[in-house]
Design a protein around this motif. Sequence first.
Motif, mmCIF file in Angstrom:
data_model
loop_
_atom_site.group_PDB
_atom_site.id
_atom_site.type_symbol
_atom_site.label_atom_id
_atom_site.label_comp_id
_atom_site.label_asym_id
_atom_site.label_seq_id
_atom_site.Cartn_x
_atom_site.Cartn_y
_atom_site.Cartn_z
ATOM 1 N N PHE A 11 37.630 29.241 41.133
ATOM 2 C CA PHE A 11 38.279 29.038 39.838
ATOM 3 C C PHE A 11 39.479 28.104 39.936
ATOM 4 O O PHE A 11 39.607 27.154 39.171
ATOM 5 C CB PHE A 11 38.736 30.368 39.234
ATOM 6 C CG PHE A 11 37.634 31.358 39.012
ATOM 7 C CD1 PHE A 11 36.461 31.009 38.378
ATOM 8 C CD2 PHE A 11 37.778 32.661 39.448
ATOM 9 C CE1 PHE A 11 35.451 31.929 38.162
ATOM 10 C CE2 PHE A 11 36.777 33.603 39.239
ATOM 11 C CZ PHE A 11 35.610 33.230 38.602
ATOM 12 N N GLU A 12 40.359 28.383 40.891
ATOM 13 C CA GLU A 12 41.608 27.638 40.988
ATOM 14 C C GLU A 12 41.398 26.167 41.337
ATOM 15 O O GLU A 12 42.218 25.330 41.000
ATOM 16 C CB GLU A 12 42.554 28.269 42.030
ATOM 17 C CG GLU A 12 43.032 29.650 41.659
ATOM 18 C CD GLU A 12 42.029 30.763 41.996
ATOM 19 O OE1 GLU A 12 41.022 30.502 42.697
ATOM 20 O OE2 GLU A 12 42.238 31.888 41.537
ATOM 21 N N LYS A 16 40.729 23.769 36.217
ATOM 22 C CA LYS A 16 41.772 22.964 35.580
ATOM 23 C C LYS A 16 41.347 21.512 35.401
ATOM 24 O O LYS A 16 41.828 20.843 34.502
ATOM 25 C CB LYS A 16 43.073 23.037 36.373
ATOM 26 C CG LYS A 16 43.804 24.338 36.182
ATOM 27 C CD LYS A 16 45.162 24.302 36.823
ATOM 28 C CE LYS A 16 45.905 25.588 36.527
ATOM 29 N NZ LYS A 16 47.227 25.601 37.111
ATOM 30 N N ASP A 34 43.940 38.576 39.172
ATOM 31 C CA ASP A 34 44.344 37.169 39.187
ATOM 32 C C ASP A 34 43.224 36.241 38.742
ATOM 33 O O ASP A 34 43.466 35.273 38.014
ATOM 34 C CB ASP A 34 44.835 36.755 40.576
ATOM 35 C CG ASP A 34 46.149 37.400 40.949
ATOM 36 O OD1 ASP A 34 46.907 37.804 40.042
ATOM 37 O OD2 ASP A 34 46.433 37.517 42.158
ATOM 38 N N SER A 35 42.018 36.507 39.163
ATOM 39 C CA SER A 35 40.887 35.647 38.806
ATOM 40 C C SER A 35 40.583 35.709 37.311
ATOM 41 O O SER A 35 40.410 34.682 36.660
ATOM 42 C CB SER A 35 39.640 36.044 39.599
ATOM 43 O OG SER A 35 39.847 35.891 40.971
ATOM 44 N N LYS A 37 42.564 36.704 34.865
ATOM 45 C CA LYS A 37 43.705 36.173 34.118
ATOM 46 C C LYS A 37 43.719 34.648 34.173
ATOM 47 O O LYS A 37 43.965 33.973 33.170
ATOM 48 C CB LYS A 37 45.007 36.745 34.686
ATOM 49 C CG LYS A 37 46.242 36.404 33.889
ATOM 50 C CD LYS A 37 46.476 37.436 32.804
ATOM 51 C CE LYS A 37 47.696 37.168 31.965
ATOM 52 N NZ LYS A 37 48.899 36.844 32.624
ATOM 53 N N PHE A 38 43.447 34.080 35.331
ATOM 54 C CA PHE A 38 43.423 32.629 35.484
ATOM 55 C C PHE A 38 42.366 31.998 34.583
ATOM 56 O O PHE A 38 42.641 31.024 33.880
ATOM 57 C CB PHE A 38 43.165 32.257 36.951
ATOM 58 C CG PHE A 38 43.162 30.778 37.184
ATOM 59 C CD1 PHE A 38 44.346 30.086 37.351
ATOM 60 C CD2 PHE A 38 41.974 30.078 37.222
ATOM 61 C CE1 PHE A 38 44.353 28.716 37.550
ATOM 62 C CE2 PHE A 38 41.958 28.708 37.425
ATOM 63 C CZ PHE A 38 43.149 28.026 37.590
ATOM 64 N N VAL A 39 41.168 32.548 34.593
ATOM 65 C CA VAL A 39 40.100 32.008 33.751
ATOM 66 C C VAL A 39 40.491 32.080 32.278
ATOM 67 O O VAL A 39 40.312 31.117 31.527
ATOM 68 C CB VAL A 39 38.763 32.734 34.010
ATOM 69 C CG1 VAL A 39 37.711 32.282 33.012
ATOM 70 C CG2 VAL A 39 38.285 32.490 35.435
ATOM 71 N N GLU A 41 43.530 32.141 31.015
ATOM 72 C CA GLU A 41 44.632 31.199 30.774
ATOM 73 C C GLU A 41 44.124 29.767 30.626
ATOM 74 O O GLU A 41 44.603 29.007 29.796
ATOM 75 C CB GLU A 41 45.667 31.262 31.907
ATOM 76 C CG GLU A 41 46.449 32.547 31.973
ATOM 77 C CD GLU A 41 47.467 32.720 30.863
ATOM 78 O OE1 GLU A 41 47.720 31.781 30.089
ATOM 79 O OE2 GLU A 41 48.023 33.827 30.765
ATOM 80 N N VAL A 42 43.149 29.396 31.419
ATOM 81 C CA VAL A 42 42.670 28.015 31.428
ATOM 82 C C VAL A 42 41.618 27.752 30.354
ATOM 83 O O VAL A 42 41.599 26.684 29.744
ATOM 84 C CB VAL A 42 42.110 27.650 32.829
ATOM 85 C CG1 VAL A 42 41.478 26.271 32.833
ATOM 86 C CG2 VAL A 42 43.213 27.732 33.875
ATOM 87 N N TYR A 71 46.644 39.544 28.954
ATOM 88 C CA TYR A 71 46.435 38.271 28.264
ATOM 89 C C TYR A 71 46.565 38.456 26.751
ATOM 90 O O TYR A 71 47.259 37.692 26.083
ATOM 91 C CB TYR A 71 45.079 37.672 28.617
ATOM 92 C CG TYR A 71 44.892 36.309 28.009
ATOM 93 C CD1 TYR A 71 45.415 35.183 28.622
ATOM 94 C CD2 TYR A 71 44.224 36.151 26.793
ATOM 95 C CE1 TYR A 71 45.285 33.926 28.046
ATOM 96 C CE2 TYR A 71 44.089 34.906 26.222
ATOM 97 C CZ TYR A 71 44.618 33.807 26.849
ATOM 98 O OH TYR A 71 44.495 32.559 26.265
#
Length: 92
Positions: A11-12, A16, A34-35, A37-39, A41-42, A71
Amino acid sequence: MDHVRIVPGWFESTLKTASLDRIVLLHIGADWYDSVKFVLEVLYDKVVPGGFVVLDDYGYWEGCNRALEDYFSEHKLEGISLRQVANTGAYF
């Protein structure tokens, strides 16, 4: 299938810079806080009105649950109808 794009990779390191303008179905197959939340957010803002977000591990892994709740809270998202699927998934 001309409109389907699968973006392989971590993901990281991929999301992006992925060339994604509009998402109809965002399938989040991650269980860690973290995974997930990251997805969100992006990519969440790219989900079109009437589109769906599917979480494989909601209800099963606490990290997935907390990431979605955080989120929603941080972005002041209310009135979203989260539908549980069995004990291991959800969509909205």
